[in-house]
Design an enzyme around this catalytic site. Structure first.
Site, mmCIF file in Angstrom:
data_model
loop_
_atom_site.group_PDB
_atom_site.id
_atom_site.type_symbol
_atom_site.label_atom_id
_atom_site.label_comp_id
_atom_site.label_asym_id
_atom_site.label_seq_id
_atom_site.Cartn_x
_atom_site.Cartn_y
_atom_site.Cartn_z
ATOM 1 N N THR A 33 -1.602 -13.127 7.621
ATOM 2 C CA THR A 33 -0.190 -13.417 7.307
ATOM 3 C C THR A 33 0.657 -13.278 8.568
ATOM 4 O O THR A 33 1.567 -14.077 8.811
ATOM 5 C CB THR A 33 0.334 -12.450 6.217
ATOM 6 O OG1 THR A 33 -0.632 -12.344 5.189
ATOM 7 C CG2 THR A 33 1.647 -12.929 5.643
ATOM 8 N N GLU B 141 3.156 -5.513 12.340
ATOM 9 C CA GLU B 141 2.250 -4.362 12.107
ATOM 10 C C GLU B 141 1.156 -4.857 11.186
ATOM 11 O O GLU B 141 1.406 -5.114 10.010
ATOM 12 C CB GLU B 141 3.016 -3.204 11.460
ATOM 13 C CG GLU B 141 4.150 -2.646 12.297
ATOM 14 C CD GLU B 141 3.673 -1.964 13.565
ATOM 15 O OE1 GLU B 141 2.509 -1.508 13.610
ATOM 16 O OE2 GLU B 141 4.464 -1.896 14.517
ATOM 17 N N CYS C 169 -3.241 1.683 6.262
ATOM 18 C CA CYS C 169 -3.661 0.988 7.491
ATOM 19 C C CYS C 169 -4.225 1.980 8.502
ATOM 20 O O CYS C 169 -4.930 1.589 9.425
ATOM 21 C CB CYS C 169 -2.478 0.241 8.073
ATOM 22 S SG CYS C 169 -1.071 1.317 8.349
ATOM 23 N N GLU D 260 7.019 0.201 16.266
ATOM 24 C CA GLU D 260 8.094 0.694 15.410
ATOM 25 C C GLU D 260 8.257 2.181 15.689
ATOM 26 O O GLU D 260 7.505 2.755 16.469
ATOM 27 C CB GLU D 260 7.728 0.466 13.943
ATOM 28 C CG GLU D 260 7.606 -1.001 13.586
ATOM 29 C CD GLU D 260 7.371 -1.237 12.100
ATOM 30 O OE1 GLU D 260 6.849 -0.329 11.424
ATOM 31 O OE2 GLU D 260 7.714 -2.328 11.624
ATOM 32 N N ASN E 240 0.809 -1.232 0.000
ATOM 33 C CA ASN E 240 0.000 0.000 0.000
ATOM 34 C C ASN E 240 0.840 1.279 0.000
ATOM 35 O O ASN E 240 0.490 2.261 -0.635
ATOM 36 C CB ASN E 240 -1.017 -0.013 1.149
ATOM 37 C CG ASN E 240 -0.357 -0.049 2.499
ATOM 38 O OD1 ASN E 240 0.674 -0.696 2.682
ATOM 39 N ND2 ASN E 240 -0.914 0.658 3.450
ATOM 40 N N GLY F 174 1.776 -6.115 7.225
ATOM 41 C CA GLY F 174 0.856 -6.704 6.252
ATOM 42 C C GLY F 174 -0.421 -7.122 6.936
ATOM 43 O O GLY F 174 -0.791 -6.584 7.983
HETATM 44 P P1 NAD Z 1 -0.096 -9.390 3.014
HETATM 45 O O1 NAD Z 1 -0.099 -9.885 4.407
HETATM 46 O O2 NAD Z 1 -0.800 -10.164 1.972
HETATM 47 O O3 NAD Z 1 1.398 -9.272 2.473
HETATM 48 C C1 NAD Z 1 2.394 -8.512 3.127
HETATM 49 C C2 NAD Z 1 3.753 -9.080 2.774
HETATM 50 O O4 NAD Z 1 3.858 -10.392 3.325
HETATM 51 C C3 NAD Z 1 3.995 -9.223 1.282
HETATM 52 O O5 NAD Z 1 5.331 -8.907 0.990
HETATM 53 C C4 NAD Z 1 3.710 -10.698 1.043
HETATM 54 O O6 NAD Z 1 4.361 -11.218 -0.073
HETATM 55 C C5 NAD Z 1 4.243 -11.305 2.322
HETATM 56 N N1 NAD Z 1 3.700 -12.629 2.653
HETATM 57 C C6 NAD Z 1 2.543 -13.194 2.236
HETATM 58 N N2 NAD Z 1 2.419 -14.440 2.741
HETATM 59 C C7 NAD Z 1 3.514 -14.657 3.507
HETATM 60 C C8 NAD Z 1 3.948 -15.763 4.323
HETATM 61 N N3 NAD Z 1 3.243 -16.880 4.417
HETATM 62 N N4 NAD Z 1 5.105 -15.617 4.996
HETATM 63 C C9 NAD Z 1 5.822 -14.499 4.930
HETATM 64 N N5 NAD Z 1 5.467 -13.433 4.161
HETATM 65 C C10 NAD Z 1 4.326 -13.512 3.462
HETATM 66 O O7 NAD Z 1 -0.599 -7.897 3.083
HETATM 67 P P2 NAD Z 1 -0.859 -6.906 1.861
HETATM 68 O O8 NAD Z 1 -2.123 -7.332 1.199
HETATM 69 O O9 NAD Z 1 0.392 -6.760 1.059
HETATM 70 O O10 NAD Z 1 -1.082 -5.516 2.630
HETATM 71 C C11 NAD Z 1 -2.309 -5.098 3.122
HETATM 72 C C12 NAD Z 1 -2.389 -5.355 4.605
HETATM 73 O O11 NAD Z 1 -1.319 -4.726 5.272
HETATM 74 C C13 NAD Z 1 -3.638 -4.783 5.236
HETATM 75 O O12 NAD Z 1 -4.169 -5.735 6.128
HETATM 76 C C14 NAD Z 1 -3.137 -3.574 6.003
HETATM 77 O O13 NAD Z 1 -3.905 -3.198 7.110
HETATM 78 C C15 NAD Z 1 -1.798 -4.032 6.422
HETATM 79 N N6 NAD Z 1 -0.942 -2.893 6.743
HETATM 80 C C16 NAD Z 1 -0.641 -2.649 8.062
HETATM 81 C C17 NAD Z 1 0.156 -1.564 8.397
HETATM 82 C C18 NAD Z 1 0.513 -1.260 9.822
HETATM 83 O O14 NAD Z 1 1.398 -0.464 10.033
HETATM 84 N N7 NAD Z 1 -0.126 -1.861 10.805
HETATM 85 C C19 NAD Z 1 0.642 -0.733 7.374
HETATM 86 C C20 NAD Z 1 0.304 -1.012 6.063
HETATM 87 C C21 NAD Z 1 -0.486 -2.100 5.744
#
Ligand code: NAD
Length: 480
Positions: A230, A248, A282, A461, A150, A226
């Site tokens: 995950t 996060e 997020c 963080e 994002n 993410g």
């Molecule tokens: P995601 O969890 O699908 O992916 C995040 C990262 O994890 C990617 O690089 C992905 O390739 C990797 N990943 C996927 N499966 C994995 C596994 N089994 N093991 C290790 N790594 C793996 O998330 P997304 O769709 O890329 O991002 C959106 C999400 O991120 C939303 O839920 C959002 O709220 C969250 N987010 C949170 C914050 C925060 O600071 N709390 C900030 C931004 C986004």
């Protein structure tokens, strides 16, 4: 088609497998490049390179590492237009947003931690005439950093900068959905004077590359941003290995609007906090809770403003919103809107995909959507949608507002709108959230702790918290 490569041991190279994955431009729906479809073999090479580079990088000292990071920040800044273009093309966000927020913030992250490390203090505890204790914080070697799509370079640098500044070497994985700016940055590392192996970037799928970083015995700490699901999977694998974890995760952030707020200021900011980056931050507020006495006024004014938002070509300065990040994500958001209707919602505006014309005809655009008429327990008000969709709900009392705000499994950010100072303290204390903004949104001081409670994450963080995460504290007790 552009070909992107991994950065391993200072070299740009394809995956060991020789396989590739396509990268799409959300605004056109067309593939424009490819990344290495890496796997555990590439991760292993990256970990070995990082382990080898670690002693010299650590020995460079704070000032030495700081200089390299400051040079990298300068090189990104000098190539601002290129980074801004890439971020917008890869993610679908308006060019203007990437120029105002994403890339300047990536530069700021590098500068912030490159200088913070110089001021990172060690504590000392004197025991009268008995002994003196001091805390020696040392890097642990190799840090794994995994980031989402994002805010691609913004969140990528938010992790790698404190890891590198602390003296660790890094194996990092940007999202496979938005790999472009991390690649662009990897091409600058050598010119910045980053020794080979200090920063390794491995592209590819989460369940292959991310999972290989998480489970690698040579990576004792994982910093992940993410989705909550995950994060749970990473914790499941990493916890029995006793790895340090910073998670996060997702959010379902409430915005509490009290009748005594500055209405105009609240309205302007609430439109932003709902739809900036197509609602894919997020920190975006997705549940707007409004005191009953101003609910009608708010609904009319808010829906008018939302209808006036322009969704269009991310390259155009006229566009307030661009495309959502992928076809799969667009389908997910549209499915949530369908569920909301099924749950009995009134869709006050939006609620549909927007079909553009010309080169954008296959792009993934969604109209900003406002939903009314649902209670706190339905799926629409419980599950993270992470798109241009918000709900509005009325409340009668402060107590009810707090109960509604806290009524989800998440607890990342929240916003309070009131001119009553005492209420702002009271409500801020009662909210189950890691971040509370009062009469503002997304005002960020990089020194503050950043993170969530409940299913929004573990750990903090930012500032010294990040430097503490990326080091191990050792107490040294010397008898006087
Ligand atoms: P995601 O969890 O699908 O992916 C995040 C990262 O994890 C990617 O690089 C992905 O390739 C990797 N990943 C996927 N499966 C994995 C596994 N089994 N093991 C290790 N790594 C793996 O998330 P997304 O769709 O890329 O991002 C959106 C999400 O991120 C939303 O839920 C959002 O709220 C969250 N987010 C949170 C914050 C925060 O600071 N709390 C900030 C931004 C986004």
């Amino acid at each position: 088609m552009e070909t992107l490569l991994n950065l391993i041991d200072g070299e740009l190279r394809p995956a060991v497998s020789g396989a590739w994955l396509d990268v799409y431009a959300p605004a056109t729906g067309k593939a424009f490049g490819r990344i290495p479809d890496s796997d555990e073999r590439d991760v292993d090479l990256a970990v070995k390179a990082a382990q080898q580079a670690f002693p010299a990088w650590n020995a460079l000292g704070r000032e030495g590492r700081s200089k390299v990071m400051l040079r990298l920040a300068e090189l990104i800044e000098a190539d601002m237009d290129g980074f801004v273009e890439d971020e917008s093309r890869d993610n679908g966000k308006p060019l203007s947003l990437a120029r105002r927020v994403d890339i300047p913030r990536a530069v700021a992250n590098l500068r912030f931690f490159a200088t913070a490390i110089i001021h990172f203090p060690s504590e000392a505890h004197l025991m009268d005439d008995v002994a003196v204790n001091y805390t020696d914080r040392q890097p642990f070697g190799v840090a794994g950093c995994i980031s989402p799509w994002n805010l691609p370079l913004y969140l990528f640098t938010w992790k790698i900068a404190p890891a590198l500044a602390s003296g660790n070497c890094v194996v990092a994985k940007p999202s496979e959905v938005t790999p472009l700016t991390a690649y662009r940055m990897s091409a600058l590392c050598q010119a910045a004077g980053m020794p080979p192996g200090v920063l390794n970037i491995v592209h590819g799928l989460g369940p292959k590359v991310g999972a290989a970083i998480t489970s690698h015995p040579g990576v004792p700490a994982i910093s992940f941003t993410g989705g909550t699901r995950t994060g749970a999977e990473i914790a499941r694998v990493a916890a029995p290995m006793f790895k340090k974890l910073s998670l996060e995760l997702g959010g379902k952030n409430p915005v509490l609007v009290f009748a005594d707020c500055d209405f105009e200021e609240m309205l302007r900011t609430t439109v932003r906090s709902s739809f900036t980056n197509q609602g894919q931050i997020c920190l975006c507020g997705s549940r707007i809770l409004v005191e009953r006495s101003i609910f009608e006024r708010f609904r009319t004014a808010f829906v008018d403003r939302v209808k006036a938002l322009r969704v269009g070509d991310p390259r155009s300065p006229e566009s307030d919103l661009g495309a959502v990040v992928s076809e799969a994500h667009m389908q997910k958001v549209l499915e949530h809107i369908r569920i909301a209707r099924e749950e009995g919602a009134q869709v006050l505006c939006g609620g549909n995909r927007i079909m553009m014309e010309g080169p954008l005809k296959d792009g993934w655009f969604i109209a900003p959507t406002v939903i009314e008429g649902l209670g706190p327990q339905c799926r629409t008000n419980q599950e993270e949608i992470f798109g241009p969709v918000v709900t509005i709900q009325p409340f009668e009392t402060e107590t009810e507002a707090i109960a509604l705000a806290n009524a989800t499994p998440y607890g990342l950010a929240s916003v309070i709108w009131t001119r009553d100072v005492q209420r702002s303290h009271r409500v801020a204390r009662a909210l189950q959230a890691g971040i509370v903004w009062v009469n503002c949104w997304m005002v960020r001081d990089l020194r503050t702790p950043f993170g969530g409670v409940k299913q929004s994450g573990v750990g903090r963080e930012g500032g010294m918290d990040a430097l503490r995460f990326f080091t191990e504290a050792k107490n040294v007790c010397i008898k006087l």
